[in-house]
Design an enzyme around this catalytic site. Sequence first.
Site, PDB file in Angstrom:
ATOM      1  N   GLU A 154       0.819  -1.210   0.000  1.00 49.08           N
ATOM      2  CA  GLU A 154       0.000   0.000   0.000  1.00 49.08           C
ATOM      3  C   GLU A 154       0.857   1.266   0.000  1.00 49.08           C
ATOM      4  O   GLU A 154       0.379   2.340   0.338  1.00 49.08           O
ATOM      5  CB  GLU A 154      -0.956   0.025   1.210  1.00 49.08           C
ATOM      6  CG  GLU A 154      -1.663  -1.282   1.502  1.00 49.08           C
ATOM      7  CD  GLU A 154      -2.638  -1.707   0.406  1.00 49.08           C
ATOM      8  OE1 GLU A 154      -2.746  -1.004  -0.601  1.00 49.08           O
ATOM      9  OE2 GLU A 154      -3.289  -2.760   0.573  1.00 49.08           O
ATOM     10  N   ASP A 202      -1.281  -1.017 -10.303  1.00 53.46           N
ATOM     11  CA  ASP A 202      -1.569  -2.429 -10.076  1.00 53.46           C
ATOM     12  C   ASP A 202      -1.542  -3.154 -11.415  1.00 53.46           C
ATOM     13  O   ASP A 202      -2.164  -2.705 -12.392  1.00 53.46           O
ATOM     14  CB  ASP A 202      -2.955  -2.612  -9.450  1.00 53.46           C
ATOM     15  CG  ASP A 202      -2.983  -2.315  -7.965  1.00 53.46           C
ATOM     16  OD1 ASP A 202      -1.907  -2.328  -7.338  1.00 53.46           O
ATOM     17  OD2 ASP A 202      -4.085  -2.060  -7.437  1.00 53.46           O
TER      18      ASP A 202
END
Length: 489
Positions: free
Chosen positions: A183, A322
């Site tokens: 994250e 991502d």
Amino acid sequence: MARPVGTFCLVLHSHLPWLAHHGRWPVGEEWLYQSWAHSYLPVLDVVERLAAQGGRELLTLGVTPVLAAQLDDPHCLRGVHDWLGGWLLRAHEAAARLPDLGAHEHRTATAALETFGTRWRHGASPLLRGLSDAGALELLGGPATHPFAPLLEPPVREFALETGLADAQLRLGSRPSGIWAPECGYAPGMERGYAAAGVRRFLVDGPAVRGDTAFARPVGDSGVLAFARDLDVTYRVWSPRKGYPGGRDYRDFHTYDHPSGLKPARVTGRSVQPEDKAPYDPARAAAAVRRDAADFVAVVRERLVGLRERHGRPALTVAAFDTELFGHWWHEGPAWLEAVLRALPEAGVRVTTLRGAVDAGLVGDPVELPPSSWGSGKDWRVWAGVEDLVALNAAVQKALLAVPPAGPVRDPLRDALAQEALLALSSDWAFMVTKDSAAGYARDRAHAHAARVEELAALLHAGRRAAAAHRVRTWPAHPFGHVDARDLP
């Protein structure tokens, strides 16, 4: 080619939580197989093709240890092969009603089956290791199950990172010197833990360096480098309001042909209802790919020209995403990636990896980083704001650290306890709750793993090792066979 105007680094972060043996649909193994078929297969196929044509240092690829374990797992390999076959059958079934869609899906499913059968049947690690050894990409590691590290006790944080780096060493033959911090989470002082573990570079989000993303920055006096995402460039793709994937000619992710599960429509317009969307047209989508790839290359070049003028020397821009965006969420994403990676050098932009950027001297002045992440608000609220899971994680860590080692040799029961604790601490559970994305599944998973930790710890404290061994044998399979709880500080 003339001297490059600057350097571009593409960083892809591949991650899913441990899904094997934990449900199938709508959340569970289906999530893994969709991402595998639509993102991991085609993205690495792009890298392989470019590498075969002489491409080197094409991108930096993070594969989290918990995902790498699934991409090598025999159960998951069988499962995705079955899923690919089912995809082909669904295409055939749809062809009578939707002939153009059925033909397109037949071609893509057939290609995926061929790619899997020839390149992936022994898992992802041989493929990744070959591309890394050939210099086509740089591989990043990370903590074992993708925990939000700023909220971990330091011994657990150190253990999770060491377990993840050891896993990469086992699968790939070398220990990563770069990581994607889960994250992009950072707390002051974490760089010292990175340095002790042999990590030399990691990712943060652009606001952590106040948008000054033109160079890698040493964090304090640690010698560890922070690379920051350039949001002006990254959001050209990943903005929910203006990003390319929302273009009218791309396949619509949310509209289904329910009998087949295939996606028959193009976006058409942001306010157009599913039943009113136009049919997907691969030729229109291919034209959109060419247009948006050219736009992105122009944006990158303009950004680098401006940075060179500002700093008086060639600089760096890092676009980080991502991996699952490319193909799974954005059907045309892999084709767009290939077009961009081919066009950037022709536009006078050097493409390289994070390691290549360091080797080129693209390092700036030291920086002190604030507490940060890439989540909402760029702080910790996504994970720290789910109070019941924060309390649950604190109890899991307390139980893990309170069980004493059985002796100088490995203890399989304590190893099992450590595995369950790592699975409970995944950052995915709080993220899914905060975003209300399969929140019930996320809470169930977190509490199930935590309950096993509590139960096993109690049995070990009571000296009931036979009962503990019996309980462990009833648990679902674990991702890592090599977790060694003796590594807990």
